[in-house]
Design an enzyme around this catalytic site. Structure first.
Site, PDB file in Angstrom:
ATOM      1  N   TYR A 120     -36.821 -36.879  39.833  1.00 48.65           N
ATOM      2  CA  TYR A 120     -37.521 -38.095  40.253  1.00 48.65           C
ATOM      3  C   TYR A 120     -38.436 -37.823  41.452  1.00 48.65           C
ATOM      4  CZ  TYR A 120     -35.424 -41.870  37.421  1.00 48.65           C
ATOM      5  OH  TYR A 120     -35.077 -42.725  36.413  1.00 48.65           O
ATOM      6  N   THR A 177     -30.539 -32.860  43.067  1.00 45.00           N
ATOM      7  CA  THR A 177     -29.139 -32.558  43.366  1.00 45.00           C
ATOM      8  C   THR A 177     -28.527 -31.660  42.293  1.00 45.00           C
ATOM      9  OG1 THR A 177     -28.958 -34.662  44.497  1.00 45.00           O
ATOM     10  CG2 THR A 177     -26.899 -33.593  43.901  1.00 45.00           C
ATOM     11  N   GLU A 220     -27.819 -46.827  39.223  1.00 48.13           N
ATOM     12  CA  GLU A 220     -27.477 -45.910  40.300  1.00 48.13           C
ATOM     13  C   GLU A 220     -27.039 -46.691  41.528  1.00 48.13           C
ATOM     14  OE1 GLU A 220     -30.701 -43.427  41.628  1.00 48.13           O
ATOM     15  OE2 GLU A 220     -29.414 -42.233  42.934  1.00 48.13           O
TER      16      GLU A 220
END
Lengths: 376, 396
Positions: free
Chosen positions: B127, B160, B243
């Site tokens: 993203y 991540t 999220e």
């Protein structure tokens, strides 16, 4: 009323600024922290050569005749560069104990080594059960002929891996938390029975856990009167608090500068993020927190020689201010830098980590609030 | 209005509690507290739950969900937090999985959902970009259609655990001339495709969690496009809403407060527990009250969801308050351990003989505090969440 610096003080600041500007940039500091030793002895020698280690000692003691303001100036610059070398431990703490409590013989024996950069000291006072109470001591020193035998355990002794000498607090009488019965000793780190386990701290320094097992010291190792050491410990740690306040001011100043600069250049939604009012106000709050910290730092450094109650309030007050401001400025500097603020690569996180640790040194906000509110 | 559990709920609670007690590997917790875990270790609990069929309680039954009620899912999370089980990675289960079963075609569902469920495929989230953080729609990674594939060029950041990832779900710009939100597409990219480079970013706590991902002339088959070209922003927002609600972490925070209290009981001030001091006990009480409020707010959101309302802009409340509470817990934990907060727990390549000073409970408390500063930055910074509430809820 005058808050200006003398010509000599300005010269001192210029000296340390140009040294650190030339030789202590962030990359150099990173290399120093990652080295096996964790500090730079050559840098320490330069501090000595430039007279930085002599600044707060009187001329009679071989120093340059400065005082807390000189220390404040140095510490602020050390804060700006995140200097890890043990100035507080060696010059402010050990130097302070010797200057204010040492016998002429002790001063003569030890202060030249500090000024010359030959001897590094650490202050072994904290114990696992004692938290921030300087009198809460399970370490004992028993009279043994002319001298003493020391037994005990000291926690998180900052700078100890680099030190040859230790200032150690131990109980010579009384109950574990009595004000009376605290004594202060000079101990060789390599004396038989001293064992250390060294480790890195989160702010790039080194510390040791130290066990003392039947350490024999002579009567000449005692600083001040037996059992009457606590007032001196409080006085010298207040001087350390004044120095750490200045260091924190240096850290906060750099964080604010970096944050404002970043917000002026970082664009999101087509504009620099510094155009957003919510961030502007945040940075104004950071700026005010910094200014209030500068004020408290000046104040405490000017009041270190006042009577005990005045000094206690000044030191506790300054420590509360920098603890709160350091937390706010540190957290917000990271927040406003976004993901970049989280990285090891950028210096922002390193200032934040140092500020966080300054709060825990010699008692955090809660501890100092209580101390302030109970000072006579 | 009723906040108590029914007898069926209580029976369910006993069932899952027993399951966790009997199946959660005993040694996993101690391995987690020291250093970083291996890729396979991170997936331990996931694989156990997959076998049991409980890995995605929140998914529709047809795709592998358990069909549990909202209350049962709440109990399930509670029990996991209570036992301090490993948190499952969200990238497949909570992020791309629901996007695929909601917006993907049948072929994509068949191809990708099984690997997400089994954890045989590790996903990462493409993203953020260096120039597109809070302003995510400002992303510049380009995907140009050439015959039956896209050619992708760009630079993703804060990815991540990309170092382990097999696939990345990626926001790319497919129409450079459209308004920011309208030219974005949602592409699934195989990380083994030539032209992809992953570079680690070390965070201030010493951890390697996040990465930069460079994409240089990466050829992505057109069949890996989710939904319609240039409609990716809709799917991205759907994902971010999920999220945010997961981010509240109420159950985990409850457990963390319990742990904080036990630390503050062991730590002494003048010979008596820190938790007994006025200052500290008040701070812990305040934190618990904040968390109680958030818990009920989350339950209200879940109840509304079970009646069909999707996670709306209210999810931003959960994100803001949830992360503030998580950060406060780590702050107070660091405060509680006193002088031992200085100690750095080594990370990276370890010999296993590193000395870590202080009681076990103090280990890593500063690093944890530093690490958790990320929570008010990621998943849409808390400032952005305030904007969302101001605009979408208050109509400002």
């Amino acid at each position: 009323m005058d808050f200006s610096f003398t010509e000599e003080q300005t010269l001192l600041r210029n000296t340390v600024q140009s040294l650190l500007g030339d030789k202590y940039d962030f990359d150099t500091r990173r290399k120093i922290v990652k080295s096996a030793e964790g500090w730079s002895q050559p840098m320490w020698q330069q501090f000595a050569e430039l007279g930085l280690l002599a600044a707060p000692f009187s001329e009679e003691l071989g120093g340059l005749g400065g005082g807390s303001i000189e220390t404040m100036i140095l510490m602020e610059e050390f804060g700006r560069h995140l200097v890890v070398e043990p100035f507080v431990e060696t010059v402010v703490l050990a130097g302070g104990f010797l200057r204010e409590g040492g016998s002429p013989a002790q001063q003569e024996a030890h202060i030249p080594g500090i000024i010359g950069g030959e001897t590094v000291w650490a202050f072994a006072y904290a114990e696992p059960q004692g938290r921030y109470n300087l009198a809460d001591l399970a370490t004992t020193a028993k009279k043994d002929g002319e001298g003493y035998t020391i037994n005990g355990y000291k926690a998180v002794v900052l700078g100890a891996p680099w030190a040859q000498k230790l200032i150690v607090t131990a109980r010579t009488s009384g109950g574990q938390r009595d004000r009376d019965g605290v004594s202060i000793f000079i101990v060789d780190k390599n004396a038989p029975g001293v064992s250390t386990r060294d480790y890195p701290t989160v702010d790039g320094r080194r510390a040791s856990e130290i066990t003392f097992e039947n350490i024999k010291v002579g009567a000449d190792a005692l600083i001040g009167a037996e059992g009457k050491g606590l007032p001196l410990v409080e006085k010298i740690t207040d001087q350390a608090i004044a120095a750490l306040s200045a260091e924190a001011v240096g850290c906060m100043g750099e964080l604010n500068k970096a944050t404002v600069e970043y917000c002026k250049t970082r664009k999101q939604f087509g504009v620099p993020i510094g155009k957003f009012q919510v961030l502007q106000h945040r940075m104004v709050d950071m700026f005010m927190a910094y200014e209030q910290s500068v004020s408290m730092t000046y104040m405490v450094n000017l009041k270190l020689d006042e009577n005990e109650a005045e000094r206690t309030k000044a030191a506790a007050g300054a420590k509360v201010q920098i603890g709160k401001a350091g937390r706010f400025v540190g957290q917000q500097a990271v927040q406003l830098h976004g993901g970049m603020g989280m990285t090891d690569e950028l210096n922002v996180g390193h200032y934040f980590k140092r500020l966080t640790m300054i709060d825990t040194q010699f008692g955090n906000v809660d501890h100092q609030l209580k101390r302030y509110s109970t000072a006579a | 209005m009723d906040m108590s559990f029914s007898p069926q709920d209580l029976a369910f609670r006993d069932e899952v509690r027993t399951f966790i007690a009997e199946n959660y590997p005993k040694d996993l917790k101690s391995r987690r507290t020291r250093g970083e875990m291996t890729k396979e270790e991170i997936l331990t609990w996931h694989r156990i739950l997959y076998k049991k069929g409980w890995v995605v309680p929140h998914w529709p039954v047809e795709y592998g969900g358990t069909g549990w009620t909202t209350t049962q899912r709440y109990i399930w999370n509670e029990e996991n937090a209570r036992a301090e089980t490993q948190a499952l990675l969200p990238f497949g289960l909570a992020m791309v999985g629901p996007v695929i079963y909601t917006f993907g075609n049948e072929e994509q569902k068949k191809r990708f959902l099984p690997g997400i469920l089994s954890a045989d495929v590790w996903w990462c989230q493409g993203y953020s970009e260096p120039g597109a953080g809070s302003d995510l729609a400002g992303l510049k990674t380009r995907a140009v259609r050439e015959g039956d594939h896209y050619v992708v060029n760009g630079h993703k950041i804060w990815t991540t655990l990309a170092q382990y990832a097999d696939w990345m779900f990626c926001l790319v710009r497919t129409d450079a001339n459209a308004k920011a939100q309208e030219g974005i597409s949602f592409l699934l990219i195989d990380m083994k495709t030539p032209g992809i480079t992953v570079r680690p970013i070390i965070t201030m706590d010493g951890a390697h969690e996040v990465n930069e991902v460079f994409l240089e002339d990466v050829k992505v088959p057109a069949e890996n496009l989710i939904g319609e070209e240039n409609k990716g922003w809709t799917y991205a927002k759907f994902l971010l809403g999920n999220e945010r609600s997961g981010i509240a972490g109420v159950s985990r925070s409850k457990k963390a407060i319990e742990r904080l209290k036990s630390i503050a009981t062991a730590e002494l001030v003048d010979g008596s527990p820190l938790l007994k001091t006025d200052e500290f006990s008040r701070k812990v009480a305040e934190l618990e009250i904040d968390l109680t409020a958030l818990e009920v707010t989350e339950l209200r959101t879940l109840a509304a969801e079970s009646k069909g309302a999707g996670p709306g802009p209210e999810a931003s409340i959960l994100k803001i308050k949830g992360t503030e509470i998580q950060q406060r817990i780590t702050e107070l934990t660091l405060e509680a351990v006193g002088n031992y907060g200085h100690v750095n727990v080594p990370t990276g390549d370890l010999t296993g003989n590193e000395f870590v000073a202080g009681p076990d409970y103090s280990n890593g408390s500063a690093q944890n505090y530093f690490n958790m500063r990320k929570t008010s930055i990621y998943g849409g910074s808390n400032e952005i969440q305030h904007n969302i509430i101001a605009k979408m809820v208050l109509g400002l």
